[in-house]
Scaffold this motif. Structure first.
Motif, PDB file in Angstrom:
ATOM      1  N   ILE A  77       0.584  61.173   5.434  1.00  0.00           N
ATOM      2  CA  ILE A  77      -0.212  61.001   6.646  1.00  0.00           C
ATOM      3  C   ILE A  77       0.072  62.207   7.531  1.00  0.00           C
ATOM      4  N   LEU A  78      -0.946  63.025   7.762  1.00  0.00           N
ATOM      5  CA  LEU A  78      -0.803  64.286   8.490  1.00  0.00           C
ATOM      6  C   LEU A  78      -1.520  64.198   9.832  1.00  0.00           C
ATOM      7  N   GLY A  79      -0.843  64.638  10.887  1.00  0.00           N
ATOM      8  CA  GLY A  79      -1.502  64.625  12.191  1.00  0.00           C
ATOM      9  C   GLY A  79      -0.628  65.235  13.259  1.00  0.00           C
ATOM     10  N   GLU A  80      -1.215  65.465  14.418  1.00  0.00           N
ATOM     11  CA  GLU A  80      -0.496  66.094  15.503  1.00  0.00           C
ATOM     12  C   GLU A  80       0.400  65.094  16.217  1.00  0.00           C
ATOM     13  N   THR A  81       1.253  65.593  17.083  1.00  0.00           N
ATOM     14  CA  THR A  81       2.130  64.766  17.883  1.00  0.00           C
ATOM     15  C   THR A  81       1.315  63.800  18.733  1.00  0.00           C
ATOM     16  N   GLY A  82       1.696  62.513  18.706  1.00  0.00           N
ATOM     17  CA  GLY A  82       1.011  61.508  19.503  1.00  0.00           C
ATOM     18  C   GLY A  82      -0.299  61.032  18.920  1.00  0.00           C
ATOM     19  N   SER A  83      -0.597  61.392  17.667  1.00  0.00           N
ATOM     20  CA  SER A  83      -1.873  61.004  17.056  1.00  0.00           C
ATOM     21  C   SER A  83      -1.890  59.552  16.594  1.00  0.00           C
ATOM     22  N   GLY A  84      -0.708  58.934  16.488  1.00  0.00           N
ATOM     23  CA  GLY A  84      -0.635  57.555  16.013  1.00  0.00           C
ATOM     24  C   GLY A  84      -0.171  57.422  14.587  1.00  0.00           C
ATOM     25  N   LYS A  85       0.167  58.546  13.939  1.00  0.00           N
ATOM     26  CA  LYS A  85       0.543  58.481  12.524  1.00  0.00           C
ATOM     27  C   LYS A  85       1.850  57.700  12.323  1.00  0.00           C
ATOM     28  N   SER A  86       2.826  57.891  13.208  1.00  0.00           N
ATOM     29  CA  SER A  86       4.082  57.151  13.079  1.00  0.00           C
ATOM     30  C   SER A  86       3.884  55.673  13.389  1.00  0.00           C
ATOM     31  N   LEU A  87       3.020  55.353  14.360  1.00  0.00           N
ATOM     32  CA  LEU A  87       2.739  53.950  14.674  1.00  0.00           C
ATOM     33  C   LEU A  87       2.101  53.248  13.486  1.00  0.00           C
ATOM     34  N   LEU A  88       1.219  53.943  12.783  1.00  0.00           N
ATOM     35  CA  LEU A  88       0.602  53.361  11.591  1.00  0.00           C
ATOM     36  C   LEU A  88       1.663  53.029  10.549  1.00  0.00           C
ATOM     37  N   ALA A  89       2.576  53.956  10.311  1.00  0.00           N
ATOM     38  CA  ALA A  89       3.646  53.720   9.339  1.00  0.00           C
ATOM     39  C   ALA A  89       4.586  52.616   9.802  1.00  0.00           C
ATOM     40  N   ALA A 125       3.835  50.071  11.676  1.00  0.00           N
ATOM     41  CA  ALA A 125       3.138  48.794  11.499  1.00  0.00           C
ATOM     42  C   ALA A 125       3.230  48.326  10.053  1.00  0.00           C
ATOM     43  N   ILE A 126       3.057  49.255   9.125  1.00  0.00           N
ATOM     44  CA  ILE A 126       3.173  48.922   7.709  1.00  0.00           C
ATOM     45  C   ILE A 126       4.589  48.472   7.376  1.00  0.00           C
ATOM     46  N   MET A 127       5.567  49.133   7.962  1.00  0.00           N
ATOM     47  CA  MET A 127       6.979  48.841   7.706  1.00  0.00           C
ATOM     48  C   MET A 127       7.456  47.598   8.447  1.00  0.00           C
ATOM     49  N   GLY A 128       6.752  47.206   9.522  1.00  0.00           N
ATOM     50  CA  GLY A 128       7.199  46.071  10.328  1.00  0.00           C
ATOM     51  C   GLY A 128       8.248  46.442  11.338  1.00  0.00           C
ATOM     52  N   THR A 129       8.215  47.681  11.836  1.00  0.00           N
ATOM     53  CA  THR A 129       9.243  48.160  12.779  1.00  0.00           C
ATOM     54  C   THR A 129       8.618  48.709  14.064  1.00  0.00           C
ATOM     55  N   LEU A 130       7.501  48.157  14.502  1.00  0.00           N
ATOM     56  CA  LEU A 130       6.870  48.629  15.732  1.00  0.00           C
ATOM     57  C   LEU A 130       7.792  48.404  16.925  1.00  0.00           C
ATOM     58  N   PRO A 131       7.792  49.336  17.893  1.00  0.00           N
ATOM     59  CA  PRO A 131       8.590  49.137  19.112  1.00  0.00           C
ATOM     60  C   PRO A 131       8.142  47.895  19.873  1.00  0.00           C
ATOM     61  N   ARG A 132       9.054  47.342  20.653  1.00  0.00           N
ATOM     62  CA  ARG A 132       8.735  46.175  21.465  1.00  0.00           C
ATOM     63  C   ARG A 132       7.587  46.492  22.415  1.00  0.00           C
ATOM     64  N   GLY A 133       6.693  45.545  22.577  1.00  0.00           N
ATOM     65  CA  GLY A 133       5.541  45.740  23.448  1.00  0.00           C
ATOM     66  C   GLY A 133       4.285  46.120  22.698  1.00  0.00           C
ATOM     67  N   LEU A 134       4.431  46.451  21.413  1.00  0.00           N
ATOM     68  CA  LEU A 134       3.271  46.766  20.580  1.00  0.00           C
ATOM     69  C   LEU A 134       3.082  45.670  19.540  1.00  0.00           C
ATOM     70  N   HIS A 185       8.785  40.995   6.632  1.00  0.00           N
ATOM     71  CA  HIS A 185       9.238  42.344   6.336  1.00  0.00           C
ATOM     72  C   HIS A 185      10.744  42.438   6.099  1.00  0.00           C
ATOM     73  N   ARG A 186      11.512  41.683   6.858  1.00  0.00           N
ATOM     74  CA  ARG A 186      12.964  41.886   6.871  1.00  0.00           C
ATOM     75  C   ARG A 186      13.576  41.786   5.480  1.00  0.00           C
ATOM     76  N   ALA A 187      13.086  40.863   4.669  1.00  0.00           N
ATOM     77  CA  ALA A 187      13.646  40.685   3.324  1.00  0.00           C
ATOM     78  C   ALA A 187      13.390  41.900   2.436  1.00  0.00           C
ATOM     79  N   LEU A 188      12.420  42.744   2.817  1.00  0.00           N
ATOM     80  CA  LEU A 188      12.075  43.915   2.006  1.00  0.00           C
ATOM     81  C   LEU A 188      12.857  45.159   2.410  1.00  0.00           C
ATOM     82  N   TRP A 189      13.401  45.163   3.628  1.00  0.00           N
ATOM     83  CA  TRP A 189      14.051  46.362   4.144  1.00  0.00           C
ATOM     84  C   TRP A 189      15.280  46.722   3.316  1.00  0.00           C
ATOM     85  N   GLY A 190      15.357  47.975   2.946  1.00  0.00           N
ATOM     86  CA  GLY A 190      16.508  48.468   2.192  1.00  0.00           C
ATOM     87  C   GLY A 190      16.388  48.251   0.704  1.00  0.00           C
TER      88      GLY A 190
END
Length: 476
Positions: free
Chosen positions: A34-46, A48-57, A78-83
């Protein structure tokens, strides 16, 4: 080729939509970037997939991993899948690593607690992993004793220790020199040789090229292009993708020659005969430097060769073993400033950015009205001011660090890897701003970068630092 992960209509919200519904498929043995500029939302997308969104989102959509289907709106499963199934290599290694635990112990935990290996075998495996990435002498070091590149490599090893078949790597090559970057790329690709899955989030165009596989380009929370990497990067359709490729330093125009100096201009800073040893190893010796007002001097060299230490000595943050540094007379010390490679370490984590900037203005009697035009010039939304440093992207925080420094009207700025967190477009804009500041305000700039082409295109002159006797044992 089997399917490891399917994401369907994944969206991220706060009070409004941040990431538009996006879908992607991760195949065994085929990288996805996933390629994009700073603040484009690429990390938020990942996240969300991982189940690690910051609080408030919150997230919506579905993710299927193997035979397990997760409803992202529920936030469960998600938690059972982590690691074990999903491993993550975070963007900020210094924040992800336990600051009180030495490097080897951090890797051992994955083998012992996640894989269930005995303590002795866990230690052997951890030591072997560290040695394989040139960190054989770093096992007993704390994260604070590691350079940015070294901390990134330790975090990478720790992320793999639990045996996860799918690795999500967020900016895995940020801050690494070319050799270490290519080494990490090779290791990432090795992860998928035996049928593993790799989802990489990056603004590094060269990383995306070398990874190959499939790619999705993200802009303002939307996937604007998706397909085989060779097709998307070789014949981009979207104007933004074309602009991104054109912003690579290799495509920058040659700079105009530095303005001629009149005779008798006094230097901002002079260093003579500097030497420094760390950990029993010589970093450098007999280093001289004279920097004139408005001059841009670039430093290149591999991780661990002493570039950052050299700059810190010039700022009187580190004491040299030999040599002297003379700074311009009558200039306040606060006007000799540093841009740190890792801005999260330089901002108070629990203080909103607006308050941190206002505190600086009040402490030094600065002109607070300069904040608004600098925000616009740095492409920073005023709404970000009310967030904590942990609630903005690494690139946004780096630009806030630059804004904070510029408020102090520096006469000398040591920029330590100031663009390592920035996408290509923002990097070009930031470098151009640094050059403008140097010329407009007669501010001397000493810039460190692993990108030799960036240094060549930006600097009036260059200094090359060589490889130390044992780079893995030294912090840069």
């Amino acid at each position: 080729m089997s399917t490891l992960l399917v994401a369907e209509d994944v969206a991220v919200f706060s009070s409004h939509l941040l990431v538009h519904p996006a879908s992607l498929t991760l195949q065994a043995g085929r990288p996805f970037t996933i390629l994009g500029e700073t603040g484009s939302g690429k990390s938020l997308l990942a996240q969300a997939i991982m189940g690690t969104l910051p609080r408030g989102l919150r997230a919506e959509g579905r993710v299927t991993v193997g035979d397990q289907r997760l409803d992202l709106a529920s936030g469960q499963g998600h938690r059972a899948l982590w690691g074990r199934t999903l491993g993550v290599l975070p963007q900020e290694p210094w924040l992800a690593l336990d600051p009180t635990m030495r490097a080897r112990k951090q890797v051992e935990e994955g083998y012992r607690l996640v894989r269930g290996l005995p303590a002795v075998q866990s230690r052997i495996r951890a030591s072997a992993d560290l040695a394989a990435l040139g960190l054989g002498n770093a096992g007993d070091k704390l994260p604070s004793e590691l350079s940015g590149g070294m901390a990134q490599r330790v975090a990478f090893i720790a992320a793999r220790a639990g045996g996860a078949r799918i690795v999500i790597a967020d900016e895995p090559t940020k801050g690494l020199d070319v050799f270490r970057r290519d080494e990490v790329i090779a290791l990432l690709l090795k992860e998928i040789e035996d049928g593993g899955g790799l989802l990489t989030i990056t603004h590094d165009l060269e990383l995306a090229r070398q990874m190959g596989g499939d790619i999705a380009v993200v802009l303002e929370g939307q996937i604007i292009e998706q397909g085989p990497a060779a097709d998307v990067l070789g014949a981009p359709r979207h104007d933004y993708t074309k602009r991104l490729i054109a912003a690579d330093p290799s495509a920058w125009p040659e700079r105009n020659a530095a303005p001629k100096r009149s005779a008798g201009v006094k230097p901002v800073l002079t260093a003579a005969g500097l030497a420094k040893t760390r950990g029993g190893q010589l970093l450098f010796e007999n280093r001289d430097l004279t920097v004139l007002p408005g001059e841009i001097v670039g430093i290149t060299g591999p991780s661990g060769c002493g570039k950052s230490t050299f700059g810190d000595i010039l700022l009187d943050l580190v004491t040299p073993d030999a040599g002297t540094v003379t700074r311009a007379e009558g200039v306040a010390r606060v006007r000799f400033q540093k841009l740190y490679q890792d801005p999260p370490a330089a901002f108070p984590q629990k203080v909103p950015i607006r308050r941190a900037l206002n505190d600086l203005v009040r402490l030094h009697g600065l002109d607070g009205s300069r904040i608004a035009p600098l925000l616009e010039r740095l492409r920073l939304s005023p709404g970000l001011l009310d967030r904590l440093p942990t609630q903005v992207s690494g690139g946004e925080l780096q630009r806030f660090a630059l804004l904070r420094v510029l408020l102090l009207d520096p006469v000398f700025l040591f920029a330590d890897e100031p663009t390592s967190r920035l996408d290509l477009i923002t990097q070009q804009e930031t470098v151009e701003l640094l050059a403008e500041v140097a010329r407009e305000r007669n501010c001397a700039v000493l810039i460190v970068s692993h990108d030799a082409e960036l240094i060549r295109k930006m600097s009036d002159r260059q200094i090359a630092f060589g490889s130390p006797p044992d780079a893995a044992a030294l912090a840069a």
